[in-house]
Design an enzyme around this catalytic site. Structure first.
Site, PDB file in Angstrom:
ATOM      1  N   LYS A  63       0.538  -1.571  -0.091  1.00 29.81           N
ATOM      2  CA  LYS A  63       0.235  -0.243  -0.169  1.00 29.81           C
ATOM      3  C   LYS A  63       0.764   0.726  -0.296  1.00 29.81           C
ATOM      4  O   LYS A  63       0.411   2.062  -0.764  1.00 29.81           O
ATOM      5  CB  LYS A  63      -1.065   0.291   1.176  1.00 29.81           C
ATOM      6  CG  LYS A  63      -2.046  -1.161   1.305  1.00 29.81           C
ATOM      7  CD  LYS A  63      -3.229  -0.845   2.339  1.00 29.81           C
ATOM      8  CE  LYS A  63      -3.862  -1.923   2.505  1.00 29.81           C
ATOM      9  NZ  LYS A  63      -5.307  -2.029   3.029  1.00 29.81           N
ATOM     10  N   ASP A  79      -9.973   2.304   2.192  1.00 28.76           N
ATOM     11  CA  ASP A  79     -10.993   2.071   3.573  1.00 28.76           C
ATOM     12  C   ASP A  79     -11.502   2.382   4.677  1.00 28.76           C
ATOM     13  O   ASP A  79     -12.084   1.592   5.195  1.00 28.76           O
ATOM     14  CB  ASP A  79      -9.183   0.822   4.355  1.00 28.76           C
ATOM     15  CG  ASP A  79      -8.541  -0.519   3.522  1.00 28.76           C
ATOM     16  OD1 ASP A  79      -9.255  -1.046   2.523  1.00 28.76           O
ATOM     17  OD2 ASP A  79      -7.460  -0.028   3.301  1.00 28.76           O
TER      18      ASP A  79
HETATM   19  P1  NDP Z   1      -0.282  -2.687  10.140  1.00 28.53           P
HETATM   20  O1  NDP Z   1       1.079  -3.998  10.075  1.00 28.53           O
HETATM   21  O2  NDP Z   1       0.482  -1.789   9.051  1.00 28.53           O
HETATM   22  O3  NDP Z   1      -0.095  -3.135  11.306  1.00 28.53           O
HETATM   23  C1  NDP Z   1      -0.249  -3.321  11.953  1.00 28.53           C
HETATM   24  C2  NDP Z   1      -0.149  -3.228  13.760  1.00 28.53           C
HETATM   25  O4  NDP Z   1      -1.458  -3.727  14.659  1.00 28.53           O
HETATM   26  C3  NDP Z   1       0.288  -2.174  14.099  1.00 28.53           C
HETATM   27  O5  NDP Z   1       0.140  -0.712  15.028  1.00 28.53           O
HETATM   28  C4  NDP Z   1       1.354  -2.749  15.647  1.00 28.53           C
HETATM   29  O6  NDP Z   1       1.693  -2.154  16.108  1.00 28.53           O
HETATM   30  C5  NDP Z   1       0.004  -3.481  15.511  1.00 28.53           C
HETATM   31  N1  NDP Z   1       0.584  -4.663  16.685  1.00 28.53           N
HETATM   32  C6  NDP Z   1       0.678  -6.184  16.134  1.00 28.53           C
HETATM   33  N2  NDP Z   1       0.654  -7.193  16.539  1.00 28.53           N
HETATM   34  C7  NDP Z   1       0.133  -6.954  17.328  1.00 28.53           C
HETATM   35  C8  NDP Z   1      -0.384  -7.650  18.880  1.00 28.53           C
HETATM   36  N3  NDP Z   1       0.516  -8.318  18.933  1.00 28.53           N
HETATM   37  N4  NDP Z   1      -0.507  -7.352  20.445  1.00 28.53           N
HETATM   38  C9  NDP Z   1      -0.479  -4.927  20.112  1.00 28.53           C
HETATM   39  N5  NDP Z   1      -0.450  -4.258  18.561  1.00 28.53           N
HETATM   40  C10 NDP Z   1      -0.118  -5.378  18.052  1.00 28.53           C
HETATM   41  O7  NDP Z   1      -1.413  -3.464   9.731  1.00 28.53           O
HETATM   42  P2  NDP Z   1      -2.415  -3.228   8.818  1.00 28.53           P
HETATM   43  O8  NDP Z   1      -2.303  -1.604   9.727  1.00 28.53           O
HETATM   44  O9  NDP Z   1      -1.903  -2.561   7.611  1.00 28.53           O
HETATM   45  O10 NDP Z   1      -3.744  -4.371   8.834  1.00 28.53           O
HETATM   46  C11 NDP Z   1      -4.472  -4.222  10.678  1.00 28.53           C
HETATM   47  C12 NDP Z   1      -5.841  -5.450  10.195  1.00 28.53           C
HETATM   48  O11 NDP Z   1      -6.219  -4.291  10.323  1.00 28.53           O
HETATM   49  C13 NDP Z   1      -5.155  -6.080   9.918  1.00 28.53           C
HETATM   50  O12 NDP Z   1      -4.684  -7.053  10.442  1.00 28.53           O
HETATM   51  C14 NDP Z   1      -5.976  -6.215   8.086  1.00 28.53           C
HETATM   52  O13 NDP Z   1      -5.862  -7.426   7.829  1.00 28.53           O
HETATM   53  C15 NDP Z   1      -6.665  -5.380   8.816  1.00 28.53           C
HETATM   54  N6  NDP Z   1      -7.335  -4.799   7.618  1.00 28.53           N
HETATM   55  C16 NDP Z   1      -8.688  -5.442   7.326  1.00 28.53           C
HETATM   56  C17 NDP Z   1      -9.713  -4.621   5.984  1.00 28.53           C
HETATM   57  C18 NDP Z   1     -10.621  -5.332   6.327  1.00 28.53           C
HETATM   58  O14 NDP Z   1     -11.206  -4.471   4.706  1.00 28.53           O
HETATM   59  N7  NDP Z   1     -11.304  -5.513   6.765  1.00 28.53           N
HETATM   60  C19 NDP Z   1      -8.699  -3.941   5.671  1.00 28.53           C
HETATM   61  C20 NDP Z   1      -7.513  -3.233   6.096  1.00 28.53           C
HETATM   62  C21 NDP Z   1      -6.962  -4.046   7.119  1.00 28.53           C
HETATM   63  P3  NDP Z   1       3.280  -1.702  16.405  1.00 28.53           P
HETATM   64  O15 NDP Z   1       3.277  -0.377  15.523  1.00 28.53           O
HETATM   65  O16 NDP Z   1       3.990  -1.524  18.037  1.00 28.53           O
HETATM   66  O17 NDP Z   1       4.044  -2.549  15.281  1.00 28.53           O
END
Ligand code: NDP
Length: 275
Positions: A66, A102
């Site tokens: 993205k 999104d």
């Molecule tokens: P990114 O990898 O960009 O961000 C992931 C985020 O999750 C970060 O803030 C990270 O924190 C946090 N994180 C990961 N693991 C943990 C944990 N165990 N505990 C707490 N925080 C955690 O992913 P995206 O933002 O692109 O996507 C996030 C979610 O949204 C995904 O699961 C994706 O599938 C879903 N999504 C769904 C969509 C839909 O249409 N339904 C559309 C887009 C996304 P840190 O910064 O500390 O690493």
């Protein structure tokens, strides 16, 4: 000639977008072909170039491309600019347009399918990755009263709040949540659910919320949804509706016609539950 579209990502085999867009096309009488495009992790630009050369009209972009799609576009919509990420590319005679559907997808799902008026709500946005960035501006445009972004890496939450340049938005870490007050809407934009876990929120965050919204979706309620329900949150839902609504907005951008989302949502839900 049938217009070609695709969803590009890595991995991509799991994507439900071809099924969703096939249903939109059948419903609206549009002649399109929509495929899955697996790009090598270091080969996004080459894969997009090849798709365009072969006559492709547009792409949906998913993990992990993205941000690269943002750089690829010649022009960005305001919501793509605010998100710093693109999930929809349009190939026109005057260049490449990048958009991000999104956020509007989630807002439509919350306001429409889940009948929750966003105006005036206090929101806890959990996570500060691409998905959180994508929904921030549409939430603010929908009139929410405040957004507290909480993230495992607190500096990312604070940086995102600062970048929004909106006094309604603040950022913090999980250990600062105890004194943060009550929230009406909780949005889980972390990927914790993919590992069958919930983000480490104090249980007090859930009690007074009207809706706990998890962007992750699945056959069963996610861990975040289960905790929300057990802690007294009035309603909880997963992100399947967001998936369908963001796809519908991409379809509208490409084809100029808005498909009906509810029958597609219901069909996908049945497929998920049936396994
Ligand atoms: P990114 O990898 O960009 O961000 C992931 C985020 O999750 C970060 O803030 C990270 O924190 C946090 N994180 C990961 N693991 C943990 C944990 N165990 N505990 C707490 N925080 C955690 O992913 P995206 O933002 O692109 O996507 C996030 C979610 O949204 C995904 O699961 C994706 O599938 C879903 N999504 C769904 C969509 C839909 O249409 N339904 C559309 C887009 C996304 P840190 O910064 O500390 O690493």
């Amino acid at each position: 000639m049938t217009d070609r579209y695709a969803v590009i990502g890595n991995p991509i085999a799991h994507s439900r977008s071809p099924d969703i867009h096939a249903q939109f096309a059948a419903q609206t009488g549009q002649q399109i072909r929509y495929e899955r495009l697996l790009a090598p992790l270091d080969g996004f630009v080459a894969a997009v170039d090849a798709f365009r050369t072969a006559g492709g009209r547009g792409l949906n972009v998913t993990v992990p491309f993205k941000l690269q799609a943002c750089d690829y576009a010649d022009r960005l919509s305001p919501r793509a600019q605010a998100a710093g990420a693109v999930n929809t590319l349009v190939f026109g005679s005057d260049g490449v347009e990048g958009d991000n559907t999104d956020g509007v997808g989630m807002v439509r799902d919350i306001a429409g399918r889940h009948q929750t008026v966003l105006d005036g709500l206090r929101v806890l946005l959990v996570g500060a990755g691409g998905a959180a960035r994508g929904v921030l501006l549409p939430l603010l445009q929908a009139g929410v009263a405040a957004v507290l972004i909480v993230n495992r890496t607190p500096d990312k939450a604070r940086a995102l709040a600062l970048a929004s340049a909106d006094s309604r938005v603040t950022g913090c870490g999980f250990d600062e949540l105890g004194k943060a007050g009550r929230f009406d809407l909780l949005v889980n934009a972390t990927s914790a659910g993919l590992d069958d876990a919930a983000p480490p929120l104090p249980t007090s965050c859930y009690a007074n919320a009207r809706l706990a919204y998890d962007m992750v979706y699945g056959a069963r309620p996610t861990p975040f949804m289960q905790i929300a329900r057990s802690q007294g949150c009035a309603m909880s839902c997963d992100g399947l509706g967001m998936l369908v609504e963001q796809a519908a907005e991409s379809f509208r951008i490409w084809r100029g016609v808005m498909p009906e989302t509810e029958p597609v949502y219901q069909q996908l839900r049945q497929t998920l539950v049936a396994g």
